[in-house]
Design a protein around this motif. Structure first.
Motif: not given
Lengths: 323, 249
Positions: A301-322, B230-234
């Motif tokens: 799984f690849g995510l083309v993104a600015d890590l400084f936005k994506a990483v904190p967002e991912m941390t928040e998403e994971l918290k929601k998942l819990k 695959r690449k994901l969008s969000s």
């Protein structure tokens, strides 16, 4: 003959997973050689540890005791283990390729005048061995010639030994050490303080690369994600080179080789030398702003993104998942 | 102080390595050859020790074919004083390399051998340790800091889970890790001077050693390539995929 001796490394009073991997590889080697697998632990006052070591299915466990082996120096270990190997007649001396084994096993090989294979990943039925070369870009089938041989195994290539219902007999021996040949002195061990799992044992590893830009960003951006996942933290060689994090977090050809269930590569371009250390992970995630980065060629799984936005967002998403 | 620095010629780390179709080795055309990066760190450290002490002799040694001179000249241009090329046409295994180096040590009598912890071609990580045992010398592998005073050496080394400090009296063998230093580039005057520095050649069979290889490579192959996914969008999509599809979180 045909017996295998596994050097059982212990730390903080227990045997880490890497040691159990070495025992399992030793058991497989012994089956294929038609001999028994024995395990040896070095140190002093080993009773409790030996009782634990006896649970993993070997034919015997041996304790080599001496106060001078509490902080094992390579010259002392080589003397003690080589003397034991000669005394009891061993065909293959084995260990998992930890920093400690990498330090002492070649020295044991030299003392036994035995050829050595480093970091094997498979044992063939005909006795030949498979090991990676050139940062894992080549798999070589090799043979070691001679009555005694020394082998280290890659910790990700074998499962850990399971607990057996029949404990092995325990034998304690005095280590044979010639004081005139003990020239190395232990001064100190400065342990890296961390509550996180060990890199080589973790189910999830989150690694950061040069894209993190600073050691400070490892702390403020990456570490919250690491801890939300209960993961171990790793790094690319570039991040270590740049001084962002200590060397023992390095994943790659010249650092640690890991194969967790989930590997998250953040801001890592994916140089050959890094891929060598993680490409056998079960699921690989890559977060990188450069869509051409080679890391995407091995990522599930690849995510083309600015890590400084994506990483904190991912941390928040994971918290929601819990919740 | 005399310091011996063994160096190996290896493919540039950025080179893509291809296995020959018959599995007999790797394709060597189009490879750029360099000094093994960890040996370069070893040379840098030897030069710094010499500079700190204000005097010394840094001797390079390499074991291989005539063309390996190139890397020795590069090392001389970085600042080594002289070089030895042990000419060997046949491949040598780690034990044979250590035996040759032990012979060179017996002849040259250095107080210190500094060598890379591993060569990035065969990735064995053995030679320094075997050499130390053959010589009966203390060793410090994976060094990240070296201090020498009055013949006494203290080394901080990279261990699992932290840093270990060991000490011993010289002579000794030290192997280098990444954080020990950052190697210098050869300067233009350095390159000019290197041309005139002594480079001695020794034929390996004049050493009278048993170099019969006991590690035998039977075949080589390329590992199975991992397929790109695959690449994901969000981020949301990524977390969902990890949760419901890969089931790892």
């Amino acid at each position: 003959m045909g017996d295998v001796l596994v050097l059982a490394e212990h730390r903080d009073g227990h045997f880490p997973k890497t040691t159990l991997v070495g025992i399992n590889a030793g058991l497989e080697m012994a089956r294929k050689q038609g001999g028994n697998c024995l395990a040896v632990a070095l140190g002093d006052n080993l009773d409790g540890l030996l009782a634990d070591l006896a649970r993993y299915g070997t034919a015997k466990v041996i304790g080599l005791e001496d106060a001078r082996l509490v902080h094992p120096m390579a010259d002392a270990v080589a003397q003690a283990v080589a003397a034991l190997v000669k005394k009891i007649g061993i065909q293959t001396v084995m260990a998992t390729a930890t920093a400690m084994a990498k330090d002492v096993m070649p020295r044991i090989a030299a003392r036994l005048d035995a050829p050595m294979a480093s970091e094997i990943i498979a044992i063939n039925d005909d006795g030949s061995l498979v090991r990676p070369m050139y940062a894992g870009n080549v798999l070589a089938t090799i043979e070691l010639e001679g009555p005694v041989r020394v082998v280290t195994v890659r910790s990700t290539a074998f499962d850990a030994a399971a607990v057996s219902d029949k404990p092995a007999p325990i034998e304690k021996l005095k280590a044979e050490l010639d004081p005139s040949n003990l020239k190395m002195e232990f001064v100190a061990f400065n342990q890296t303080k961390s509550d996180r799992p060990q890199l080589t044992e973790a189910r999830i590893v989150v690694s950061g690369g040069r894209g993190l830009r600073s050691g400070e960003n490892f702390k403020t951006v990456l570490e919250p994600l690491v801890d939300e996942l209960g993961a171990a933290m790793g790094a690319s060689r570039a991040a270590v080179d740049a001084g962002f994090v200590p060397n023992d977090l390095q994943v790659g050809q010249t650092g640690k080789v890991v194969a967790p269930e989930l590997y998250v590569a953040v801001g890592i371009s994916g140089a050959i030398q890094h891929l060598a250390g993680m490409k056998d992970s079960k699921t690989i995630v890559a977060i990188n702003k450069d869509e051409e980065a080679p890391i995407f060629s091995v990522a599930d799984f690849g995510l083309v993104a600015d890590l400084f936005k994506a990483v904190p967002e991912m941390t928040e998403e994971l918290k929601k998942l819990k919740h | 102080m005399k310091i011996l620095v063994p160096i190996k010629r290896v493919p540039d780390p950025a080179t893509t390595i291809r296995v020959l179709p018959d599995g007999s080795g790797i394709a060597t055309d189009n490879i750029k050859w360099v000094i093994n990066p960890f040996d370069e760190i070893a040379l840098e450290e030897a030069l710094r020790i010499k500079e700190r002490q204000g005097a010394g002799d840094v001797v390079l040694v390499s074991i291989g074919q005539q063309s390996w001179q190139e890397q020795l000249r590069t090392g001389l241009a970085m600042g080594a004083d002289r070089a030895i090329l042990v000419k060997a046409e046949q491949p040598v295994d780690t034990f044979a390399v250590a035996r040759i180096l032990a012979k060179i040590v017996a002849d040259e009598k250095p107080e210190l051998v500094i060598i890379g912890k591993q060569a990035i071609d065969d990735d064995s990580n053995q030679v320094g340790q075997i050499l130390a045992e053959l010589l009966g010398w203390p060793q410090a592998t994976f060094a990240s800091k070296i201090e020498i005073a009055d013949g006494r050496c203290t080394v901080i080394r990279e261990a699992d889970g932290g840093l270990e400090t060991v000490a011993f009296t010289l002579p000794a063998v030290i192997t280098t890790d990444l954080r020990l230093n950052e190697p210098r580039y050869a300067s233009l005057p350095g390159i000019m001077k290197a041309r005139k520095k002594p480079l001695k050649e020794i034929a390996v069979d004049t050493l009278g050693l048993d170099l019969h290889p006991r590690v035998k490579i039977k075949a080589m192959k390329a590992p199975q390539k991992r397929q790109a996914g695959r690449k994901l969008s969000s981020v949301q999509e990524l977390v969902q995929a990890l949760h419901t599809e890969a089931k790892v979180i």
